[in-house]
Design an enzyme around this catalytic site. Structure first.
Site, PDB file in Angstrom:
ATOM      1  N   ASP A 246      -9.453  -5.230  -4.942  1.00 28.09           N
ATOM      2  CA  ASP A 246      -8.757  -4.072  -4.387  1.00 28.09           C
ATOM      3  C   ASP A 246      -9.248  -2.814  -5.099  1.00 28.09           C
ATOM      4  OD1 ASP A 246      -7.048  -2.138  -3.458  1.00 28.09           O
ATOM      5  OD2 ASP A 246      -5.210  -3.146  -4.092  1.00 28.09           O
TER       6      ASP A 246
ATOM      7  N   SER B 107       0.841  -1.192   0.000  1.00 30.66           N
ATOM      8  CA  SER B 107       0.000   0.000   0.000  1.00 30.66           C
ATOM      9  C   SER B 107       0.882   1.250   0.000  1.00 30.66           C
ATOM     10  CB  SER B 107      -0.962  -0.040   1.191  1.00 30.66           C
ATOM     11  OG  SER B 107      -1.988   0.903   1.050  1.00 30.66           O
TER      12      SER B 107
ATOM     13  N   HIS C 101      -7.557  -5.423  -0.848  1.00 37.52           N
ATOM     14  CA  HIS C 101      -6.444  -4.632  -0.330  1.00 37.52           C
ATOM     15  C   HIS C 101      -6.044  -5.127   1.060  1.00 37.52           C
ATOM     16  CE1 HIS C 101      -4.055  -0.990  -0.957  1.00 37.52           C
ATOM     17  NE2 HIS C 101      -4.179  -0.743   0.336  1.00 37.52           N
TER      18      HIS C 101
END
Length: 290
Positions: free
Chosen positions: A232, A149, A262
């Site tokens: 995601d 991320s 995610h």
């Protein structure tokens, strides 16, 4: 009523501190280890410091035939929260299975420390790792950068900076659902996070060290493993960056598990895809760092 993450983020520093405390409590709760995972028993974990930057250093217990490669692992959390502990499951298993020294820094967080604090901290850790390779039992000529991320963004930025500054020791990059273009980034809580990270100056999002997709060139970067997930919401970021790297002649492997979203690699207890993702990361690092 329980506050949403977006509501807490919108309260500024106090809200972010509250969110960090909640997340730290969850990670420290031994009854939730099955969700987040624990340190690998085959790895020794110790703390080190680079100035005020705390590091978690993961070293395999098994003796090594020679110096070990180095993996710098940057945690996610929107540049505003998160810690090396949230990635302990992944970092420890990478160390054990790839035979690497995995260094995970607690870089400075926004809004108290807006951009470029996180970037500079991660770069300082790279410089420190090279300078202290002997003490780490590591080879400063074999380094990979890895992040998930927001940490994936930082890893991509470090690969670009290493290329531009002639630091050829970075020979691989693992970008796990990275955010690569912060210009106009929208979604629940996302605009507020970007505002915190950039200190309220949205024009900074145009800079490559914020939005690596916007670098003038991606040529000459080290081979990359890019991971995303079918569900995601930021999936297009990873896919666009993989295309940009390939177009520039960089060797890229792209992996997108069908039943994942995610942050799946920080939730090994509830995401079956985490095992497959870990295997791909370890395989890539073994190939690039041997």
């Amino acid at each position: 009523m329980t506050k949403t993450a977006a509501e807490v983020q919108d309260r500024g520093v106090d809200g972010m501190v509250e969110l960090r405390q909640r997340r730290a409590a969850l990670l420290a709760n031994r009854h939730l280890t099955w969700v987040f995972g624990a340190d690998d028993p085959d790895v020794v974990v110790r703390e080190a410091w680079v100035g005020e930057i705390r590091l978690r250093v993961h070293t395999p217990r098994a003796p090594a035939a020679g110096r070990r490669p180095i993996v710098l692992a940057f945690h996610g959390g929107g540049w505003c929260w998160g810690s090396p502990e949230q990635s302990r499951w992944m970092a420890g298993r990478i160390a054990a299975r790839a035979g690497a020294v995995v260094i995970a820094p607690a870089y400075r967080l926004a809004p108290e420390h807006p951009y470029p604090a996180a970037v500079e901290d991660c770069w300082s850790v790279l410089v420190w790792a090279v300078a202290n390779a002997d003490d780490l039992g590591a080879d400063p000529g074999r380094i990979a950068v890895l992040g998930d991320s927001a940490g994936g963004t930082l890893a991509a930025v470090l690969a670009l900076r290493a290329r531009d500054e002639g630091e050829s020791r970075v020979c691989g990059q693992v970008l796990i659902y990275p955010l690569v273009d912060l210009v106009g980034l929208r979604g629940p809580g996302l605009a507020g996070i970007v505002d915190h990270y950039l200190g309220g100056d949205g024009s900074l999002a145009e800079e490559w060290s914020v939005s690596p997709l916007r670098a003038t060139s991606h040529a000459g970067l080290p081979p990359a493993l890019v991971l995303t997930a079918r569900f995601d919401p930021m999936r297009s970021h990873a896919e666009r960056y993989a295309v940009a790297l390939r177009t520039a002649g960089v060797e890229v492997s792209l992996h997108c598990p069908r039943l994942a979203t995610h942050a799946y690699l920080t939730l090994p207890g509830i995401s079956p895809a985490s095992r497959g993702g870990l295997e791909r990361i370890v395989g890539f690092l073994r190939e690039r760092l041997d």
